[in-house]
Design a protein around this motif. Sequence first.
Motif, PDB file in Angstrom:
ATOM      1  N   HIS A  63       0.861  -0.898  -0.086  1.00  0.00           N
ATOM      2  CA  HIS A  63      -0.143   0.217  -0.376  1.00  0.00           C
ATOM      3  C   HIS A  63       1.214   1.330  -0.478  1.00  0.00           C
ATOM      4  CE1 HIS A  63      -3.578  -2.773   0.673  1.00  0.00           C
ATOM      5  NE2 HIS A  63      -3.416  -2.512   1.484  1.00  0.00           N
ATOM      6  N   CYS A  64       2.455   1.045   0.267  1.00  0.00           N
ATOM      7  CA  CYS A  64       3.390   2.493  -0.115  1.00  0.00           C
ATOM      8  C   CYS A  64       2.819   3.582  -1.486  1.00  0.00           C
ATOM      9  CB  CYS A  64       4.326   1.799  -0.378  1.00  0.00           C
ATOM     10  SG  CYS A  64       5.818   3.095  -0.317  1.00  0.00           S
ATOM     11  N   VAL A  65       2.541   4.325  -1.788  1.00  0.00           N
ATOM     12  CA  VAL A  65       2.719   5.438  -2.234  1.00  0.00           C
ATOM     13  C   VAL A  65       4.042   6.069  -1.903  1.00  0.00           C
ATOM     14  CG1 VAL A  65      -0.017   5.546  -2.371  1.00  0.00           C
ATOM     15  CG2 VAL A  65       0.890   6.906  -0.863  1.00  0.00           C
ATOM     16  N   GLY A  66       4.319   6.239  -1.003  1.00  0.00           N
ATOM     17  CA  GLY A  66       5.937   7.136  -1.494  1.00  0.00           C
ATOM     18  C   GLY A  66       6.148   6.874   0.031  1.00  0.00           C
ATOM     19  N   GLY A  67       7.007   8.026   0.632  1.00  0.00           N
ATOM     20  CA  GLY A  67       7.604   8.358   1.832  1.00  0.00           C
ATOM     21  C   GLY A  67       7.773   9.615   2.320  1.00  0.00           C
ATOM     22  N   ARG A  68       8.654   9.607   3.531  1.00  0.00           N
ATOM     23  CA  ARG A  68       9.503  11.002   4.222  1.00  0.00           C
ATOM     24  C   ARG A  68      11.082  10.594   4.164  1.00  0.00           C
ATOM     25  NH1 ARG A  68       3.772  12.706   5.046  1.00  0.00           N
ATOM     26  NH2 ARG A  68       4.198  11.459   6.729  1.00  0.00           N
ATOM     27  N   ILE A  69      11.493  11.368   3.832  1.00  0.00           N
ATOM     28  CA  ILE A  69      13.001  11.174   4.176  1.00  0.00           C
ATOM     29  C   ILE A  69      13.919  13.165   5.146  1.00  0.00           C
ATOM     30  CG2 ILE A  69      15.297  10.379   4.028  1.00  0.00           C
ATOM     31  CD1 ILE A  69      14.432   8.945   1.937  1.00  0.00           C
ATOM     32  N   HIS A  70      13.677  12.578   6.325  1.00  0.00           N
ATOM     33  CA  HIS A  70      14.148  13.796   6.925  1.00  0.00           C
ATOM     34  C   HIS A  70      13.343  14.933   6.767  1.00  0.00           C
ATOM     35  CE1 HIS A  70      18.253  11.962   7.274  1.00  0.00           C
ATOM     36  NE2 HIS A  70      18.315  11.965   6.465  1.00  0.00           N
ATOM     37  N   ASN A  71      11.842  14.366   6.801  1.00  0.00           N
ATOM     38  CA  ASN A  71      10.871  15.626   6.503  1.00  0.00           C
ATOM     39  C   ASN A  71      10.908  15.553   5.164  1.00  0.00           C
ATOM     40  OD1 ASN A  71      10.073  15.283   9.716  1.00  0.00           O
ATOM     41  ND2 ASN A  71      11.740  16.779   9.757  1.00  0.00           N
ATOM     42  N   GLN A  72      11.502  15.311   3.988  1.00  0.00           N
ATOM     43  CA  GLN A  72      11.010  15.400   2.511  1.00  0.00           C
ATOM     44  C   GLN A  72       9.827  14.670   1.733  1.00  0.00           C
ATOM     45  OE1 GLN A  72      11.981  18.612   0.618  1.00  0.00           O
ATOM     46  NE2 GLN A  72      13.360  19.373   2.935  1.00  0.00           N
ATOM     47  N   ASN A  73       9.386  15.004   1.352  1.00  0.00           N
ATOM     48  CA  ASN A  73       8.901  13.714   0.523  1.00  0.00           C
ATOM     49  C   ASN A  73       9.102  13.203  -0.601  1.00  0.00           C
ATOM     50  OD1 ASN A  73       6.063  14.401   2.327  1.00  0.00           O
ATOM     51  ND2 ASN A  73       5.340  15.556   0.963  1.00  0.00           N
ATOM     52  N   VAL A  74       8.828  12.128  -0.673  1.00  0.00           N
ATOM     53  CA  VAL A  74      10.132  11.045  -1.901  1.00  0.00           C
ATOM     54  C   VAL A  74       8.653  10.084  -2.055  1.00  0.00           C
ATOM     55  CG1 VAL A  74      11.567  12.302  -0.866  1.00  0.00           C
ATOM     56  CG2 VAL A  74      11.101  10.124  -0.818  1.00  0.00           C
ATOM     57  N   SER A  75       8.970  10.194  -3.612  1.00  0.00           N
ATOM     58  CA  SER A  75       8.841   9.043  -4.476  1.00  0.00           C
ATOM     59  C   SER A  75       9.368   7.382  -4.314  1.00  0.00           C
ATOM     60  CB  SER A  75       8.872   8.247  -6.020  1.00  0.00           C
ATOM     61  OG  SER A  75      10.294   8.827  -6.409  1.00  0.00           O
ATOM     62  N   ILE A  76       8.157   6.977  -4.366  1.00  0.00           N
ATOM     63  CA  ILE A  76       8.589   5.024  -3.753  1.00  0.00           C
ATOM     64  C   ILE A  76       9.662   4.637  -4.589  1.00  0.00           C
ATOM     65  CG2 ILE A  76       5.821   4.745  -3.794  1.00  0.00           C
ATOM     66  CD1 ILE A  76       6.763   3.488  -6.055  1.00  0.00           C
ATOM     67  N   ARG A  77      10.477   4.810  -5.294  1.00  0.00           N
ATOM     68  CA  ARG A  77      11.791   4.653  -6.294  1.00  0.00           C
ATOM     69  C   ARG A  77      13.085   6.156  -5.761  1.00  0.00           C
ATOM     70  NH1 ARG A  77       9.322   6.996 -11.958  1.00  0.00           N
ATOM     71  NH2 ARG A  77       8.825   8.550 -10.868  1.00  0.00           N
ATOM     72  N   GLN A  78      12.854   6.523  -4.601  1.00  0.00           N
ATOM     73  CA  GLN A  78      13.995   7.531  -4.571  1.00  0.00           C
ATOM     74  C   GLN A  78      14.736   6.390  -3.744  1.00  0.00           C
ATOM     75  OE1 GLN A  78      14.388  11.161  -3.552  1.00  0.00           O
ATOM     76  NE2 GLN A  78      16.530  10.290  -2.751  1.00  0.00           N
ATOM     77  N   LYS A  79      15.948   6.420  -4.255  1.00  0.00           N
ATOM     78  CA  LYS A  79      17.139   5.625  -3.791  1.00  0.00           C
ATOM     79  C   LYS A  79      17.844   5.472  -2.035  1.00  0.00           C
ATOM     80  CE  LYS A  79      18.869   3.619  -7.761  1.00  0.00           C
ATOM     81  NZ  LYS A  79      20.244   2.912  -8.163  1.00  0.00           N
ATOM     82  N   LEU A  80      17.799   4.836  -0.826  1.00  0.00           N
ATOM     83  CA  LEU A  80      18.808   5.885   0.564  1.00  0.00           C
ATOM     84  C   LEU A  80      19.678   5.563   0.285  1.00  0.00           C
ATOM     85  CD1 LEU A  80      16.050   2.639   2.308  1.00  0.00           C
ATOM     86  CD2 LEU A  80      15.359   4.963   1.562  1.00  0.00           C
TER      87      LEU A  80
END
Length: 480
Positions: free
Chosen positions: A268-285
Motif C-alpha cells: 500500500h506504499c505510495v511514497g515516503g518522507r526522508i528527513h521530513n522531505q516527501n519522496v517517491s517510492i523510487r527514491q534510493k536510500l
Amino acid sequence: MEDSNKVLYQILTDRLNLLRELDKEGDSNRRRHIAQETATLHAPLAHRLGLYQIKTEMEDLALKFTDYDTYKYIAHELSAKKSERDAYIEKFIAPISEKLTAAGFSFTIKGRPKSIHSIYHKMQVQHCDIDRIYDLFAIRIILDSAPEKEKSDCWQVYSMITDVFQPNPKRLRDWLSVPKENGYESLHTTVLGPEDKWVEVQIRSRRMDEVAEQGVAAHWSYKGIKGNIFTGSDCVYVFTPTGDLRRLPAGATVLDFAFSIHSEVGCHCVGGRIHNQNVSIRQKLNNGDQIEVITSPNQRPSQDWLNYVVSSKAKNKINQSLKEVEYKNAAEGREILERRFKNWKIDLNEGDLSRTATKLGYKAVSDLYQSIASDREDLLRLREVYENINEPTAPIIQTPDTKHQTQINSSLAIEVDVNVKNIDYNLSKCCNPQPGDLIFGFISITKGIRIHCCDCPNANNLRERYPYRLIPARWKEKES
C-alpha cells in the motif's frame, strides 16, 4: 555523510548499553529477539564502521543471550587457563621485545585472548572443541612511529618477528598497502611460537591503533581521512521513525524499505518522507536516512514496481501480490464465461475451451479468463471460435476440376429457410459442398450461415451440440 555516520555511531552505542542491561529484562523472548537483531544488524554495522571494540562486545553479549550454555562454557575455559595463557604470552613476547628495543623502536606490546564469539565461530567452522583451537589469543605490537615512517616500520618489525618465529604465509594479511573500506590499517601474521603453538601477531602504528579501536570516531579526528566510510559497501543502513535499524541491499529504495517493515505496508506504499522531505517510492536510500512510509488503502502493486526494488523480499512479495490479483481476475473471468454460456445454452467443455484459448492467441486458459474479466476479450468472437473449434483447420485445396464445376454451375444458388432476405452464407471448407449435394445451414455468430453437406464429418457433432442452430437448405436456380 559525516552527520549520518555520527548518527549511526550513536545508535550503536545506545544498542550496546541496552545489551549491557539486558540481564534486567524479564521477558526471555524479548532478550533473545534483541540479541539476535544485534548479531545480524548492529554488530555487522559496527564492523563496517571499524568500531571493533563495540562489535566484539556486541557479538559476545548476543551469544550470551542466544546460547548461554556455550557462552558460559567458553568463558569458563578461558578463565581457567588465564594464568597459563599469561605466562605463555610473556614467554612469547620476551625475544620480540628484546629485538625491538635493540633496534631503537618505541613500542607497546599487548596480549589478549580472542573474543568468546570469535572462538565460538572457530569451533563451528573447524568442527572441534575449544582445546583444538590453535590461536586462542593474539599479540598486538603498537609502534610510536612518525606518519611518514609508519608502513616501513611495520614491515621492518614483521621481518624481525619472522626471524624469531616461523610464519604461516597463508595467514599474512596486508592492510597497510590497501586499507579496509572503513579505514582499518594493520599488518597481521600468524607465527609458530614456543611449544609449537600458533599465535596471531598484529603490527600497527599508534595512529592506526586509535583508528582501529575508535573506528569512525577516530576518522573525524584526522584531516584527510574524513568522508563516507561506506564507499563500495554492498548494503545500506537506514532507520525507522522510531530509530530501529534496517539493513538493505545497496541501491534499495523507499519501496524496498516499506516491504522490509511489512508486506502490507509495502503493498500500500505510495511514497515516503526522508528527513521530513516527501519522496517517491523510487527514491534510493543513503546510509543514515530515517524513512517514514506513506500508504494508501487504494494502492496496489503493479508490474513496473519490480523495476523499483532490489531486495529479494520486496521482489517476492510483489510477484506474490501480482499472482493473487491474476488468480482473482481469472476466477472472475471464469464466472462471467460460465454465466454467459449458460444463457446461450452452450455446454462448457474444458478441452474445447483450452483449444479455443490457444486459437485466440492465449498461452493458457487462465490468461483468457483474465482478459474476459478486464473486458478485453470479445465474447461473441470467443463463442464463434469455440463452437467451430472441432472443424478441420487445414484448408481444402481446390483442384482445377472443382473450380470448373463451380463455374459451370454459376447459375445455381442456395435457398435457406429463414425469414431474412439477402442473408450472407458461405460454403464450409470442411466438406466443400457442391451443387447437387444434400446440404443444410448452420447459423454462425460472425460469418452468417455456413453451408455443410449432410454427410459432412462434422454434421453429427453439430446436430448433437447445436440442433437449435441448424436450418434446412437446398440448391436452386438463380433468379434472372
